[in-house]
Design an enzyme around this catalytic site. Structure first.
Site, mmCIF file in Angstrom:
data_model
loop_
_atom_site.group_PDB
_atom_site.id
_atom_site.type_symbol
_atom_site.label_atom_id
_atom_site.label_comp_id
_atom_site.label_asym_id
_atom_site.label_seq_id
_atom_site.Cartn_x
_atom_site.Cartn_y
_atom_site.Cartn_z
ATOM 1 N N ASP A 106 0.855 -1.182 0.000
ATOM 2 C CA ASP A 106 0.000 0.000 0.000
ATOM 3 C C ASP A 106 0.892 1.232 0.000
ATOM 4 O OD1 ASP A 106 -2.384 1.749 0.460
ATOM 5 O OD2 ASP A 106 -3.310 -0.172 0.947
ATOM 6 N N HIS A 111 -2.691 3.159 -4.883
ATOM 7 C CA HIS A 111 -2.116 2.820 -3.580
ATOM 8 C C HIS A 111 -0.653 2.417 -3.773
ATOM 9 C CE1 HIS A 111 -5.613 3.143 -0.954
ATOM 10 N NE2 HIS A 111 -6.331 2.570 -1.899
ATOM 11 N N GLU A 167 -9.845 2.726 -5.457
ATOM 12 C CA GLU A 167 -9.532 4.112 -5.114
ATOM 13 C C GLU A 167 -8.423 4.692 -5.999
ATOM 14 O OE1 GLU A 167 -10.796 4.437 -0.463
ATOM 15 O OE2 GLU A 167 -8.806 3.618 -0.838
#
Length: 805
Positions: A205, A257, A321
């Protein structure tokens, strides 16, 4: 007014949930088996002569299973088993008969996990078709062990059991906060004890790359702060999980990410510059460049390394995202999109995923991704994991894709276990009749509820009043399908109802007067201010009845594509020494929803059995959630006895949902360096004492002459009031507790008010207007979040107040 045709089944005419079913016995089992039949025979005795025999298929893994069984019995009972493995001269007390080996070397998403357990007064026999069924049956056997005045025993019982869903997993995020291997292995023990079969390992991440790479060593050298898992450690975890019948699915997040990748190899990014590991939480800018051949070479090499370590057929690519800013601002990316007829960033993301899927396919792997990876051009072999909810899950299932649910199972958020328990992976039709019949009245109110972080929660809700005065209704959140609302009430001029939303249990409490809406939206245990206005009604000329998407309803073929769900634990607010306090014992509740029959929904039974699992998992499995709390309290107590802090903890809760995240955001501590050492970090997700108080108060206001209830309620309040003098010296001794002092004072004040209100209600007297105003002001002062805490007893006290005038 628009009157839609009446075409709804009787089952949907009610605006309350269906009757909850209890397990058919009082056995403290979780997940509860599919079929349980008790007999009246004397129990099966467990003593130091207990021994086990393997018959049928045997293997090193099954021998290891027997060794764990014996070790666990010794942990649970304190007995020393003298000959735990059956010898030729002994009659086995437990026989484990496995019919055949696992059909494939690598565990698959769908395996035969069924078993039958027969316990008589003399002997126990566990029969399973595969080793996986034997592993699940052993956990049931261990949960059956009980103690009485005659010693340790198991009731005589026959159990036939198999899981409802094949995919029952848990995601643990080790990227945001690194989790040591020994802690991971202990969670695997816990997952096995809950009959969960999948460990989803979130390894990369923005805040860290935790996977050792031989081909790209900068990933761990520049992207991990030195905190990563070596290849040997990963192999060890995978082998350990395999011994427990648990698959391990790695997640390597692509294309977003990606800050840790960017810190190691910035040339792979769309915007090439110097990057650092991201320290703040949230969604960040670095994006892999889908136009660069070296990006796909990088991914191909990584996938090859991943397949060497993880034998499972699936690899999770994240895909969620994706902030498209770098793609949108890049001239060469925009030129590439035009040349390839990619109309927008979503199309470019789909193109990227197609390329990645082909790489996985070459390595004989299948793709899992979050909702954003779903695209009709991807093959139906991929699995969609939904964090956006049942709408997204149902749509992808209707389009031919298999799916698993995470929404509603986020246990990094503090949520009541009941909310997780009500959350079923299978999308449901609308649970209320939203058709207005002739003679019924309706009103639609628009609302907005601003949050401390993120956009306001907006939408409309509609209340329908039938001819007999009863009410039902629904809520249309912006961008969501229609949801039923339940228990519509008007209490002292305040209209309230509840529903389960993506935020958890959500309860608007609003004054609807002269076309204006004011009040609060209670999300979990904390409030957002709520305002709005009347926008349509049956008595307003020209009003249009509201329309919104209906929930996705799946036919049997589509239902079969719902594989199950995953407990999801992100670690922004969790580190290695608080992780178990979030996971356990709540994970048993979610495990039951994934394993047991869909009809088993009684929340009182669930809580009772969850409390049993709380202690059983500590004794038998060795989980450390109770110890996590004790250690945290000892740190805060600063040499004092922790008992007063424990009593205080009964009356308060950490702020639920994302409220704690939002508090940190406002206070500029929403990052990797927040120490997570507050009182809130020592608390379980909910106070079971407050739940008990709430139940007793709700019963008492319906039956004010019940002396037993009034005595119990006042005793609980008195316990917290009496604790003030003992806890204040601890509060004064530690700077970490400075902001908790007002919380202590409010617990004390509300407890004393609670006692007085019980007496007033019982006497039949009523408060005067001045007293009402004063107590309301005290309640209002106690409701806001303080040091990420909620004075949870404020709500049952408010209920008492509403019945005292």
């Amino acid at each position: 007014m628009n009157l839609k045709p009446l075409a709804f089944s009787i089952a949907l005419l009610c605006s309350v949930p269906t009757m909850a079913a209890k397990p058919n016995t009082d056995l403290q089992l979780m997940p509860y088996p599919q079929q349980v039949s008790l007999t009246n025979s004397p129990p099966f005795v467990i003593d130091r002569h207990f021994n086990t025999q393997l018959t049928g298929f045997t293997s090193p893994r099954l021998i290891s299973l027997v060794e764990r069984l014996n070790h666990r019995i010794e942990r649970q009972t304190g007995l020393f088993l003298t000959t735990p493995i059956q010898t030729k001269n002994q009659t086995p007390t437990l026989t484990i008969d496995v019919k055949a080996p696992a059909p494939t070397k690598v565990q698959r998403a769908k395996e035969d996990e069924s078993y039958q357990l027969d316990v008589t007064s003399k002997q126990a026999k566990l029969t399973a078709n595969t080793p996986y069924g034997a592993m699940r049956g052993v956990e049931t056997f261990l949960q059956l062990i009980q103690s009485d005045t005659n010693g340790f025993n198991i009731p005589t019982v026959t159990i036939e059991d198999s899981p409802r869903f094949p995919w029952r997993g848990a995601l643990i995020d080790t990227a945001r906060h690194f989790i040591p291997v020994d802690v991971i292995k202990r969670q695997l023990d816990g997952l096995a004890s809950a009959k969960l079969n999948t460990f989803h390992w979130h390894l990369t991440d923005d805040q860290g790359w935790r996977l050792e790479s031989v081909a790209y060593p900068n990933l761990q050298e520049k992207g991990s702060d030195g905190l990563f898992y070596t290849r040997e450690q990963i192999k060890d975890v995978v082998a350990y999980a395999n011994s427990l019948g648990i698959r391990v699915i790695p997640e390597v997040d692509l294309p977003g990410h990606a800050s840790a990748i960017a810190a190691a190899y910035p040339k792979l990014m769309t915007e090439v510059q110097d990057y650092q590991i991201e320290r703040k939480w949230g969604v960040h800018k670095p994006l892999l460049d889908p136009t660069k051949p070296e990006v796909y070479k990088f991914i191909n090499t990584l996938i090859r390394e991943v397949t060497e370590l993880f034998p499972d057929e699936y690899i999770h690519i994240g895909g969620d995202e994706v902030d498209p800013e770098q793609w949108n601002n890049s001239a060469h990316v925009q030129r590439f999109m035009k040349e390839n007829n990619l109309k927008d960033a979503l199309a470019l993301h789909a193109y990227f995923n197609q390329r990645v899927e082909q790489i996985l396919k070459r390595h004989k792997r299948k793709m899992i991704g979050w909702d954003e990876t779903y695209h009709p051009d991807l093959p139906k072999s991929i699995v969609i994991q939904s964090w956006r909810g049942h709408d997204s899950l149902g749509e992808s299932a209707n389009d031919g894709y298999q799916g698993i649910l995470s929404t509603g199972y986020y246990i990094d958020q503090a949520q009541p276990a009941a909310m997780h328990y009500r959350n079923d992976p299978m999308p449901k039709p609308l649970q209320v009749n939203d058709v207005v019949a002739e003679g019924e009245q309706w009103q639609t109110w628009a609302f907005s509820a601003p949050r401390k972080k993120g956009s306001p929660v907006t939408g409309t809700f509609t209340l329908i009043t039938a001819k007999d005065g009863t009410q039902r209704g629904f809520i249309d959140y912006k961008g969501k399908s229609r949801r039923a609302i339940f228990d519509i009430q008007s209490i002292k001029g305040v209209t309230q109802f509840w529903m389960d939303s993506w935020m958890g249990k959500t309860m608007p409490k609003v004054v609807l007067k002269d076309g204006v809406l004011t009040g609060d939206m209670q999300v979990g245990n904390a409030n957002y201010p709520m305002t709005g206005k009347l926008i349509a009604a049956s008595n307003i000329e020209g009003s249009q009845y509201p329309t919104a998407p209906e929930p996705v309803e799946l036919k049997q073929k589509q239902q079969d594509r719902i594989l199950g769900g995953e407990i999801t634990l992100w670690t922004e607010n969790v580190k290695y020494d608080t992780l178990e306090l979030r996971m356990w014992p709540r994970s048993y509740v979610i495990a039951e929803r994934l394993w047991s029959d869909a009809s088993i929904t009684d929340e009182d039974s669930m809580y009772q059995r969850m409390e049993t699992m709380d202690d059983w998992s500590t004794l038998s499995v060795g989980l450390q959630h109770q110890w996590n709390s004790i250690v945290g309290l000892k740190r805060l107590a600063n040499g004092h006895d922790i008992a007063p802090l424990q009593v205080l903890s009964e009356a308060i809760e950490q702020a639920q949902y994302y409220h704690r995240h939002h508090e940190k955001w406002v206070n500029e501590s929403y990052d990797q360096f927040d120490p997570l050492n507050r009182l809130a970090d020592t608390l379980p997700p909910e106070s079971l004492e407050v739940r008990t108080l709430t139940q007793k108060v709700n019963a008492f206001v319906k039956d004010p002459n019940n002396a037993a209830l009034s005595t119990d309620i006042k005793a609980m309040f008195q316990r917290w009031a009496d604790n003030t003098q003992a806890v204040m010296p601890i509060i004064a001794s530690n700077h970490l507790l400075t902001q908790v002092e007002p919380v202590v004072q409010q617990v004390d004040l509300l407890s004393r008010i609670g006692i007085e209100l019980v007496d007033i209600i019982q006497s039949g007297k009523k408060l005067d207007q001045k007293q009402i105003i004063t107590i309301k002001q005290m309640i209002a002062k106690a409701k806001p979040i303080q040091d990420e805490l909620i004075v949870a007893i404020v709500y049952p006290v408010e209920t008492l107040l509403n019945h005292a005038y």
